[in-house]
Design a protein around this motif. Structure first.
Motif, PDB file in Angstrom:
ATOM      1  N   HIS A 195      41.037  29.628   7.603  1.00 19.87           N
ATOM      2  CA  HIS A 195      42.078  28.563   7.041  1.00 19.87           C
ATOM      3  C   HIS A 195      41.710  27.024   7.088  1.00 19.87           C
ATOM      4  CE1 HIS A 195      44.504  25.430   9.886  1.00 19.87           C
ATOM      5  NE2 HIS A 195      45.640  26.692   8.659  1.00 19.87           N
ATOM      6  N   MET A 196      41.646  26.495   5.719  1.00 18.69           N
ATOM      7  CA  MET A 196      41.916  25.008   5.975  1.00 18.69           C
ATOM      8  C   MET A 196      43.224  23.968   6.440  1.00 18.69           C
ATOM      9  SD  MET A 196      39.740  23.381   3.127  1.00 18.69           S
ATOM     10  CE  MET A 196      40.771  23.837   1.666  1.00 18.69           C
ATOM     11  N   ALA A 197      42.942  22.913   6.885  1.00 16.62           N
ATOM     12  CA  ALA A 197      44.263  22.735   7.528  1.00 16.62           C
ATOM     13  C   ALA A 197      44.129  21.607   6.364  1.00 16.62           C
ATOM     14  CB  ALA A 197      43.430  21.753   8.775  1.00 16.62           C
ATOM     15  N   PRO A 198      45.107  21.045   6.543  1.00 16.17           N
ATOM     16  CA  PRO A 198      45.272  19.818   5.437  1.00 16.17           C
ATOM     17  C   PRO A 198      44.560  18.697   5.931  1.00 16.17           C
ATOM     18  CG  PRO A 198      47.321  20.249   6.018  1.00 16.17           C
ATOM     19  CD  PRO A 198      46.646  20.927   7.003  1.00 16.17           C
ATOM     20  N   GLN A 199      44.473  18.229   6.734  1.00 12.87           N
ATOM     21  CA  GLN A 199      43.085  16.795   6.753  1.00 12.87           C
ATOM     22  C   GLN A 199      42.206  17.184   6.715  1.00 12.87           C
ATOM     23  OE1 GLN A 199      44.497  14.326   8.138  1.00 12.87           O
ATOM     24  NE2 GLN A 199      42.460  12.988   7.937  1.00 12.87           N
ATOM     25  N   ALA A 200      41.405  18.448   6.393  1.00 15.61           N
ATOM     26  CA  ALA A 200      39.702  18.569   5.243  1.00 15.61           C
ATOM     27  C   ALA A 200      40.461  17.915   4.091  1.00 15.61           C
ATOM     28  CB  ALA A 200      39.999  20.575   6.032  1.00 15.61           C
ATOM     29  N   LEU A 201      40.683  18.773   3.531  1.00 15.10           N
ATOM     30  CA  LEU A 201      40.910  17.906   1.662  1.00 15.10           C
ATOM     31  C   LEU A 201      41.219  16.782   1.946  1.00 15.10           C
ATOM     32  CD1 LEU A 201      43.818  20.496   1.105  1.00 15.10           C
ATOM     33  CD2 LEU A 201      41.461  20.852   0.192  1.00 15.10           C
ATOM     34  N   LEU A 202      41.775  15.771   2.967  1.00 18.82           N
ATOM     35  CA  LEU A 202      41.896  14.426   2.390  1.00 18.82           C
ATOM     36  C   LEU A 202      40.773  13.475   2.803  1.00 18.82           C
ATOM     37  CD1 LEU A 202      46.068  14.286   3.201  1.00 18.82           C
ATOM     38  CD2 LEU A 202      44.860  14.232   1.147  1.00 18.82           C
ATOM     39  N   SER A 203      39.815  14.329   3.690  1.00 14.86           N
ATOM     40  CA  SER A 203      38.650  13.906   4.471  1.00 14.86           C
ATOM     41  C   SER A 203      37.855  13.937   4.054  1.00 14.86           C
ATOM     42  CB  SER A 203      39.352  13.607   6.177  1.00 14.86           C
ATOM     43  OG  SER A 203      38.930  15.206   6.462  1.00 14.86           O
ATOM     44  N   ALA A 204      37.319  15.163   3.286  1.00 13.54           N
ATOM     45  CA  ALA A 204      36.291  15.597   2.539  1.00 13.54           C
ATOM     46  C   ALA A 204      36.233  13.993   1.875  1.00 13.54           C
ATOM     47  CB  ALA A 204      36.344  16.592   1.996  1.00 13.54           C
ATOM     48  N   GLU A 205      34.372  14.160   1.925  1.00  9.93           N
ATOM     49  CA  GLU A 205      33.525  13.047   0.827  1.00  9.93           C
ATOM     50  C   GLU A 205      33.534  13.777  -0.615  1.00  9.93           C
ATOM     51  OE1 GLU A 205      31.232   9.747   0.287  1.00  9.93           O
ATOM     52  OE2 GLU A 205      32.722  10.454   2.647  1.00  9.93           O
ATOM     53  N   PRO A 206      34.872  12.479  -1.493  1.00 11.74           N
ATOM     54  CA  PRO A 206      34.604  13.255  -2.790  1.00 11.74           C
ATOM     55  C   PRO A 206      33.886  13.799  -3.676  1.00 11.74           C
ATOM     56  CG  PRO A 206      35.557  11.188  -2.482  1.00 11.74           C
ATOM     57  CD  PRO A 206      34.367  11.357  -1.136  1.00 11.74           C
ATOM     58  N   GLY A 207      33.336  15.232  -3.979  1.00 11.63           N
ATOM     59  CA  GLY A 207      32.589  15.300  -4.492  1.00 11.63           C
ATOM     60  C   GLY A 207      32.743  15.348  -6.529  1.00 11.63           C
ATOM     61  N   ASN A 208      31.492  15.705  -6.861  1.00 12.00           N
ATOM     62  CA  ASN A 208      31.133  15.160  -8.613  1.00 12.00           C
ATOM     63  C   ASN A 208      31.029  17.310  -9.314  1.00 12.00           C
ATOM     64  OD1 ASN A 208      30.783  12.736  -8.506  1.00 12.00           O
ATOM     65  ND2 ASN A 208      29.318  13.590  -7.808  1.00 12.00           N
ATOM     66  N   GLY A 209      31.678  17.207  -9.979  1.00 10.97           N
ATOM     67  CA  GLY A 209      31.122  18.594 -11.157  1.00 10.97           C
ATOM     68  C   GLY A 209      32.592  18.510 -11.669  1.00 10.97           C
ATOM     69  N   ASP A 210      32.106  19.395 -12.880  1.00  7.56           N
ATOM     70  CA  ASP A 210      32.808  19.275 -14.152  1.00  7.56           C
ATOM     71  C   ASP A 210      34.227  20.315 -13.929  1.00  7.56           C
ATOM     72  OD1 ASP A 210      31.340  18.244 -15.555  1.00  7.56           O
ATOM     73  OD2 ASP A 210      30.366  20.102 -16.020  1.00  7.56           O
ATOM     74  N   TRP A 211      34.718  19.982 -14.992  1.00  7.46           N
ATOM     75  CA  TRP A 211      36.794  20.915 -14.632  1.00  7.46           C
ATOM     76  C   TRP A 211      36.721  22.204 -14.852  1.00  7.46           C
ATOM     77  CZ3 TRP A 211      40.967  19.019 -12.683  1.00  7.46           C
ATOM     78  CH2 TRP A 211      41.297  17.134 -12.207  1.00  7.46           C
ATOM     79  N   ALA A 212      36.897  23.258 -14.658  1.00  8.20           N
ATOM     80  CA  ALA A 212      36.968  24.672 -14.397  1.00  8.20           C
ATOM     81  C   ALA A 212      36.968  25.132 -16.398  1.00  8.20           C
ATOM     82  CB  ALA A 212      37.797  25.863 -14.220  1.00  8.20           C
ATOM     83  N   ALA A 213      36.502  26.022 -16.908  1.00  8.03           N
ATOM     84  CA  ALA A 213      37.144  26.282 -18.568  1.00  8.03           C
ATOM     85  C   ALA A 213      38.196  26.733 -18.316  1.00  8.03           C
ATOM     86  CB  ALA A 213      36.199  27.219 -19.006  1.00  8.03           C
ATOM     87  N   PRO A 214      38.705  26.134 -19.834  1.00  3.39           N
ATOM     88  CA  PRO A 214      40.710  27.031 -19.994  1.00  3.39           C
ATOM     89  C   PRO A 214      40.735  28.703 -19.930  1.00  3.39           C
ATOM     90  CG  PRO A 214      39.943  26.605 -21.849  1.00  3.39           C
ATOM     91  CD  PRO A 214      38.145  25.457 -20.331  1.00  3.39           C
ATOM     92  N   GLU A 215      39.617  29.179 -19.775  1.00  7.81           N
ATOM     93  CA  GLU A 215      39.952  30.738 -19.926  1.00  7.81           C
ATOM     94  C   GLU A 215      40.158  31.320 -18.649  1.00  7.81           C
ATOM     95  OE1 GLU A 215      36.000  29.943 -20.998  1.00  7.81           O
ATOM     96  OE2 GLU A 215      37.998  28.988 -21.282  1.00  7.81           O
ATOM     97  N   GLU A 216      39.595  30.255 -17.759  1.00  9.10           N
ATOM     98  CA  GLU A 216      39.639  31.040 -16.330  1.00  9.10           C
ATOM     99  C   GLU A 216      40.741  31.237 -15.608  1.00  9.10           C
ATOM    100  OE1 GLU A 216      36.868  29.302 -13.395  1.00  9.10           O
ATOM    101  OE2 GLU A 216      35.156  28.685 -15.507  1.00  9.10           O
ATOM    102  N   VAL A 217      40.825  31.990 -15.035  1.00  9.94           N
ATOM    103  CA  VAL A 217      42.188  32.364 -14.207  1.00  9.94           C
ATOM    104  C   VAL A 217      42.674  31.408 -13.015  1.00  9.94           C
ATOM    105  CG1 VAL A 217      43.551  33.359 -12.091  1.00  9.94           C
ATOM    106  CG2 VAL A 217      42.418  35.165 -14.287  1.00  9.94           C
TER     107      VAL A 217
END
Length: 546
Positions: free
Chosen positions: A132-154
């Motif tokens: 389980h992940m609570a909404p606050q865990a999303l909003l308080s996370a330290e922003p990460g880095n990384g590329d967007w996923a490939a368009p053919e991925e589900v």
């Protein structure tokens, strides 16, 4: 890609917005009934995506894992969705539940888990046996880095029901999603300084793809409302159209019908709807009465008569399959002979004054890149004005189905939608459907699932669920007939208690039934093999109502 259709990568849109106009507001949300407002720029959305991505990584999730979202419209949903898109995590969304612990809701969640197999549930409340992940865990996370996923991925799975009513997960990659967004963008000419407005839930395909992502993909501002605000006051939606000078909005026929009737009862001053270009209406049958009421009620407030656009779509097409061409004039109506339709399966034009005449509303022509044919059950095409099954094929059609956790490939195949209709002068007219699916408020409900959930409660042995179209509401009434143990029927207090409990638990599980009727054991018609005769149950209910 289709030879005739080219679409952008959704992620390139975000990068362009971030590079060219990072502080330009692209998304807004109406927060309450007083109209309190929160705006989001391109940089805000990308930051939410990065926070969501980091939150998933912190839980140990990686590309190809699956998240189930049960969140209201708001920044936690935006972070969960966009963060998953960025990290390459597959997403499915269901209605947020106020109480995940009732017997009916738990069974519904278990059904989704069995089909989809989520690695994490993102919600206010967790469920036993799943991360389980609570909404606050999303909003308080330290922003990460990384590329967007490939368009053919589900990237997304939305739930649908086939001819048996068995729930299935419709599997989509970003390619299918962007193909449909581009199809809609081209047909509707969504661009530039236009402004979208939607109250539809983001766990519904029309709200997510037609309300939110179409505008974002087209780099057009959109204002969202949580559906609970619309339910509490539908006129807030109309008022926001006027105040925000909305050009585009989406809704279901039944919601539009209810809003128009409320506006008749509670006239509003200083409404200016002249900015509207597209009132996109789909997910249910559009009736001539709705077309008439739209002109009658919204016309005096400046709504252009040609702005009402009846459409046809389904989860398997990502969203839309047919939409009328923009600036094609007033809605197309076709008057045909009822008996020819019922007996010969032909749409024979009729004099409107004939006692057997009936009028159907066209829901547009196929979108760019979408192939559509009317055929028999074997897929053999039928001539114009012959009534048959609607088949679809195109670049936005599903990759495959998830059924009980197993993937079944459908890529590139013709899909039998099991909807019935005919073509006339290039327009699609829908006349019914093969399956027993209940369509209420623009949403599809599986009668089998509803029947299964009803029997969760002690005292209910079997159940039959079906829809009855209500022309006054412009949608179906959801009816459940349940066989009840004699000890519950004989005791008035226990019977009323069971009646109330079933109503409440089905509503909590997001099944808004309208009527519940108890019958004695053995009174629901069945075949000799024990299969429920749902249409016969429906006929018995209608006879009792007469």
């Amino acid at each position: 890609m289709s030879e005739d259709l080219r679409w952008r990568n959704f992620f390139d849109v975000f990068e362009e917005g971030l590079q060219d106009a990072p502080e330009q507001e692209i998304l807004g949300q109406v927060m309450d009934l007083e109209g309190r407002y929160q705006g989001y720029s391109w940089s805000d959305l990308v930051m939410l995506a990065r926070r969501g991505q980091a939150a998933y990584r912190k839980l140990g999730l990686r590309r190809g894992d699956r998240a189930l979202l049960a969140l209201p419209t708001g920044e936690a949903f935006f972070a969960a969705l966009l963060g998953a898109f960025r990290e390459g995590i597959c997403v499915a969304a269901v209605a947020p539940r106020e109480n995940l612990r009732t017997a009916v809701t738990l069974r519904e969640v278990e059904s989704v888990r069995r089909i989809y197999g989520p690695d994490v549930i993102v919600a206010d409340e967790g469920v036993d046996g799943c991360l389980h992940m609570a909404p606050q865990a999303l909003l308080s996370a330290e922003p990460g880095n990384g590329d967007w996923a490939a368009p053919e991925e589900v990237q997304y799975v939305q739930f649908s029901s086939g001819s048996t009513g068995t729930p299935k997960g419709v599997v989509l990659s970003m390619n299918e999603i962007c193909a449909n967004l581009e199809m809609m963008r081209q047909r509707l000419s969504v661009w530039g300084e236009q402004r979208g407005l939607s109250w539809l839930p983001l766990y519904h395909d029309m709200g997510l793809f037609g309300g939110f992502l179409l505008c974002t993909y087209s780099m057009v501002h959109v204002t969202l409302m949580d559906p609970t605000l619309f339910v509490r006051n539908p006129l807030l939606w109309i008022r926001q159209m006027s105040e925000r000078r909305a050009t585009n909005t989406v809704t279901s026929p039944s919601a539009l019908m209810a809003t128009l009737r409320l506006l008749q009862l509670r006239p509003q001053e200083n409404l200016d709807l002249s900015s509207l270009i597209r009132v996109i209406v789909g997910a249910e049958q559009v009736t001539p009465r709705l077309v008439e009421l739209y002109h009658q009620v919204l016309g005096p407030h400046g709504a252009p008569p040609e702005a009402l656009l009846p459409t046809y779509g389904l989860a398997e097409a990502t969203l839309a399959a047919t939409i009328p061409p923009l600036n094609s004039g007033l809605q197309v109506l076709d008057c045909i002979h009822r008996q020819h339709r019922l007996r010969q399966h032909q749409a024979v034009p009729s004099d409107p004054e004939d006692e057997n005449a009936e009028t159907w509303v066209a829901c547009g022509s196929p979108l760019p890149g979408m192939e559509l044919k009317i055929a028999d059950q074997d897929g053999t095409p039928l001539p114009e004005r012959s009534i048959g099954r609607v088949f679809l094929k195109g670049p936005s059609m599903l990759r495959g189905y998830l059924l009980d956790g197993q993937y079944h490939d459908c890529l590139g195949q013709w899909l039998d939608t099991e909807d019935l209709g005919y073509l006339a002068d290039g327009h699609l007219f829908l006349t019914g459907r093969v399956r027993d699916l209940i369509i209420k408020g623009g949403r599809n409900f599986s009668p089998e699932r509803l029947e299964d959930l009803a029997t969760t409660l002690d005292g209910i042995d079997r159940a039959a669920a079906f829809g009855i179209f209500d022309p006054e509401r412009g949608t179906e009434r959801m009816v459940v007939m349940a066989e009840v143990h004699p000890r519950w029927l004989r005791n008035e207090e226990r019977r009323m208690q069971l009646h109330k409990q079933l109503f409440q638990e089905l509503l909590a599980a997001d099944y808004p039934i309208d009527e519940l009727r108890f019958v004695e054991r053995g009174n629901l018609p069945r075949t000799t093999s024990g299969k429920l005769r749902r249409q016969e149950c429906r006929s018995l209910f209608l006879e009792a109502e007469a």
